[in-house]
Design a protein around this motif. Structure first.
Motif, PDB file in Angstrom:
ATOM      1  N   ILE A 176       0.971  -1.045  -0.014  1.00  0.00           N
ATOM      2  CA  ILE A 176      -0.051  -0.197  -0.072  1.00  0.00           C
ATOM      3  C   ILE A 176       0.816   1.232  -0.018  1.00  0.00           C
TER       4      ILE A 176
ATOM      5  N   MET B 146       6.636   8.209   6.110  1.00  0.00           N
ATOM      6  CA  MET B 146       5.453   7.703   6.348  1.00  0.00           C
ATOM      7  C   MET B 146       5.165   6.217   6.446  1.00  0.00           C
TER       8      MET B 146
ATOM      9  N   TRP C  27      -7.898  -0.433  17.062  1.00  0.00           N
ATOM     10  CA  TRP C  27      -8.465  -0.942  15.894  1.00  0.00           C
ATOM     11  C   TRP C  27      -8.562  -2.273  15.895  1.00  0.00           C
TER      12      TRP C  27
ATOM     13  N   ARG D 131      -9.747  -6.133  16.285  1.00  0.00           N
ATOM     14  CA  ARG D 131     -11.045  -6.883  16.574  1.00  0.00           C
ATOM     15  C   ARG D 131     -11.045  -7.282  17.970  1.00  0.00           C
TER      16      ARG D 131
ATOM     17  N   TYR E  45      -6.802  -6.961   2.230  1.00  0.00           N
ATOM     18  CA  TYR E  45      -5.520  -6.334   2.902  1.00  0.00           C
ATOM     19  C   TYR E  45      -5.244  -5.062   2.435  1.00  0.00           C
ATOM     20  N   GLY E  46      -6.148  -4.606   1.709  1.00  0.00           N
ATOM     21  CA  GLY E  46      -5.820  -3.095   1.293  1.00  0.00           C
ATOM     22  C   GLY E  46      -5.831  -1.989   1.972  1.00  0.00           C
ATOM     23  N   LEU E  47      -6.445  -2.228   3.096  1.00  0.00           N
ATOM     24  CA  LEU E  47      -6.722  -1.048   3.918  1.00  0.00           C
ATOM     25  C   LEU E  47      -5.724  -1.366   5.353  1.00  0.00           C
ATOM     26  N   LEU E  48      -5.130  -0.269   5.850  1.00  0.00           N
ATOM     27  CA  LEU E  48      -4.398  -0.347   7.121  1.00  0.00           C
ATOM     28  C   LEU E  48      -5.457  -0.343   8.143  1.00  0.00           C
ATOM     29  N   PRO E  49      -5.300  -1.751   8.781  1.00  0.00           N
ATOM     30  CA  PRO E  49      -6.490  -1.784   9.814  1.00  0.00           C
ATOM     31  C   PRO E  49      -6.320  -0.739  10.998  1.00  0.00           C
ATOM     32  N   TRP E  50      -5.152  -0.290  11.111  1.00  0.00           N
ATOM     33  CA  TRP E  50      -5.109   0.590  12.371  1.00  0.00           C
ATOM     34  C   TRP E  50      -5.511   2.084  12.030  1.00  0.00           C
TER      35      TRP E  50
ATOM     36  N   PHE F 184      -3.917   9.090   4.025  1.00  0.00           N
ATOM     37  CA  PHE F 184      -2.786   8.324   3.714  1.00  0.00           C
ATOM     38  C   PHE F 184      -2.192   8.605   2.402  1.00  0.00           C
TER      39      PHE F 184
ATOM     40  N   PHE G 170     -13.295   2.048  11.830  1.00  0.00           N
ATOM     41  CA  PHE G 170     -12.058   1.198  11.476  1.00  0.00           C
ATOM     42  C   PHE G 170     -12.428   0.279  10.416  1.00  0.00           C
TER      43      PHE G 170
ATOM     44  N   HIS H 271     -12.211  -3.092  10.412  1.00  0.00           N
ATOM     45  CA  HIS H 271     -12.821  -4.331  11.095  1.00  0.00           C
ATOM     46  C   HIS H 271     -14.395  -3.936  11.428  1.00  0.00           C
TER      47      HIS H 271
ATOM     48  N   ARG I 183     -10.202   5.511  -1.917  1.00  0.00           N
ATOM     49  CA  ARG I 183      -8.818   6.045  -1.873  1.00  0.00           C
ATOM     50  C   ARG I 183      -7.923   6.205  -3.002  1.00  0.00           C
TER      51      ARG I 183
END
Lengths: 273, 256
Positions: free
Chosen positions: A175, A185, A270, A272, B86-91, B100, B132, B134, B148
């Motif tokens: 990404i 970054m 964040w 789960r 998994y294309g998004l940053l989970p945090w 971003f 978020f 999830h 995005r």
């Protein structure tokens, strides 16, 4: 705060099928069972040791009285402050060094290749063996205590940080690459958050080792703080009073562990549940 | 001049203790401005690898890619990528994930809010910015991924099986939305999929690829008139749709 404690208690009892019907009642029963066991243990201790030699064995009631006395005359508080100020400073320095070195090793193969053997060797060896030599170099005062705490605490932080940084999922790095994120970054928004749980468990290990280091340093070097109290009262055969600082150390270690967990949860919102 | 041109692109992966594996072998392709190209083919045909090379996520062993006639050597803000999973940053929240990409493009933080809200609204996620990943369904997460990519206002959008991990119903809903979105915006789009339906439904041309080594077998024009979005479900019953779908299926079956 209260709500999160509630939530964690819920998730704990959710694993047990018996709790499904009435989790509140189940939880009360479990709590009661634990408190009952503690009372029973203390009672057995009190009565079994009643006739023992007071110089060698203290009973819970004596310890409670001794603790109260040491609290009133301020001895316990000043020893705790003495120990804690040194410990916190040493722990913070160890954390910063650990995270920085861990990041450097995890992102730069050359740094890792150079440092890795020493880090692993020092982590595995009984560092207590180094203390007499350290005393030659840095004396027996504040500096010695700090050095020993850092030495004990820093390696688990380094090792866990390296593991976290190196494990970063390739998908997340893609990404950053696809959107042309700067190196800074990528560190800040991808690698650091990914490595955080690893770092946090390193910090928890470091906390335990740091407390051990603090006590050992106070035993062997400056004879000050809580460790100093334990040594001095044991040498004076005032066993009950020696137990008071032990209690404080136990409570502090547990409180600090909970604190690190809370910080970790705060940054891990964040995830789960 | 084509918007994107791929010339004699070859990609070989080293295989330990053996001859290298050829993922792409002499791929040539021209894409016109505003065209929607879908890539289909059996697994191992190199369609995802081709997309990743065009994005600059991987480098080609040989060959050339040009956008507007200029050679492409790495990633660029002129291309927006949508990942399969998994294309998004989970945090990061949905809005922060979009932020971003904006930050990476060097857009000042003060302007992130406005852009983020606009692109979230475009994909139908108005008001979901502070969730978020999830807390979002798989379909919603993919919409954030699309938002995005849109946020950086790319000239070409590259989508790597964006709906591949979704259930059939969500998938069809998103296909229809994608159709509406692309017909409104007229962007150049490269879309990898393993679904023939998806390809026929969305694309102007479908590139059929064959595996080992990955090559372009055929390019099938889909001449269903646009806008197709207004047809809704009826699109899938049109004779053109049925005929193209059948044709592509037959070709793919021969390859497997």
């Amino acid at each position: 705060m209260q709500r999160s404690a509630q939530a964690s208690a819920d998730s704990k009892s959710a694993g047990e099928p018996a709790a499904a019907s009435d989790p509140n009642r189940q939880r009360r029963r479990e709590r009661l069972l634990q408190i009952g066991t503690l009372v029973l243990l203390l009672a057995v201790w009190e009565f079994a040791a009643r006739d023992a030699n007071k110089l060698l064995v203290a009973v819970p009631s004596d310890i409670a009285i001794a603790t109260w006395e040491l609290l009133l005359n301020g001895e316990l508080l000043s020893a705790t402050l003495d120990s804690m100020s040194t410990f916190v400073l040493g722990f913070v320095i160890a954390s910063v060094i650990g995270i920085v070195v861990g990041f450097a090793m995890g992102t730069n193969r050359t740094v890792e290749v150079i440092l890795d053997p020493y880090i692993n060797a020092l982590y595995a060896m009984p560092l207590v063996a180094l203390i007499p030599i350290l005393m030659l170099w840095v004396g027996i005062g504040f500096l010695a205590k700090i050095t020993i705490i850092i030495l004990f605490a820093v390696f688990p932080v380094i090792i866990n940080t390296v593991t976290g940084v190196k494990n970063v999922d390739r998908h997340y790095l893609d990404i950053g690459k696809a959107f042309m994120a700067s190196r800074f970054m990528v560190y800040r928004r991808i690698i650091a958050p990914y490595a955080l749980p690893y770092v946090a468990s390193g910090l928890r290990i470091a906390l335990g080792r740091g407390i051990i280091a603090m006590i050992v340093a106070e035993f062997l070097t400056s004879i000050s703080g809580l460790g100093g109290l334990i040594i001095n009262y044991t040498n004076a055969f005032e066993t009950a009073k020696a137990f008071a600082p032990v209690l404080v150390v136990a409570l502090l270690a547990n409180a600090l562990t909970v604190l690190v967990q809370k910080v970790e949860e705060r940054f891990g919102r964040w995830r789960r549940r | 001049m084509p918007k994107l041109s791929v010339r004699n692109l070859t990609k070989r992966f080293p295989v330990s203790g053996g001859p290298s594996m050829t993922a792409l072998d002499g791929v040539d392709l021209d894409v016109e401005e505003g065209e929607f190209i879908a890539f289909v083919g059996p697994s191992g045909c190199g369609k995802t690898t081709l997309l990743r090379i065009i994005q600059g996520l991987e480098t080609a062993t040989s060959g050339e890619i040009r956008i507007d006639g200029k050679p492409v050597t790495g990633p660029g803000h002129d291309r927006g990528f949508v990942f399969q999973q998994y294309g998004l940053l989970p945090w990061l929240t949905a809005a922060q994930n979009i932020g971003f990409a904006l930050e990476a493009k060097g857009i000042p933080a003060a302007r992130h809010g406005e852009t983020t809200e606009r692109v979230l609204a475009t994909v139908g996620l108005k008001g979901f910015g502070d969730r978020f990943p999830h807390q979002l369904s798989g379909g919603m997460q993919q919409r954030v991924g699309i938002a995005r990519a849109l946020a950086i206002e790319p000239e070409i959008m590259l989508l790597d099986e964006p709906f591949g991990a979704l259930d059939a119903l969500t998938r069809e809903i998103l296909q229809n939305e994608m159709l509406g979105l692309t017909e409104r915006m007229g962007k150049t789009i490269l879309f990898v999929t393993h679904s023939v339906d998806e390809a026929v439904c969305l694309a102007d041309r479908v590139v059929v690829m064959s595996p080992r080594p990955g090559r372009i077998r055929e390019i099938v024009p889909i001449d269903i008139p646009r806008p197709r979005a207004s047809l809704g479900e009826a699109l899938r019953d049109t004779p053109e749709y049925v005929a193209k779908r059948h044709q592509l299926w037959t070709q793919l079956m021969d390859l497997v």
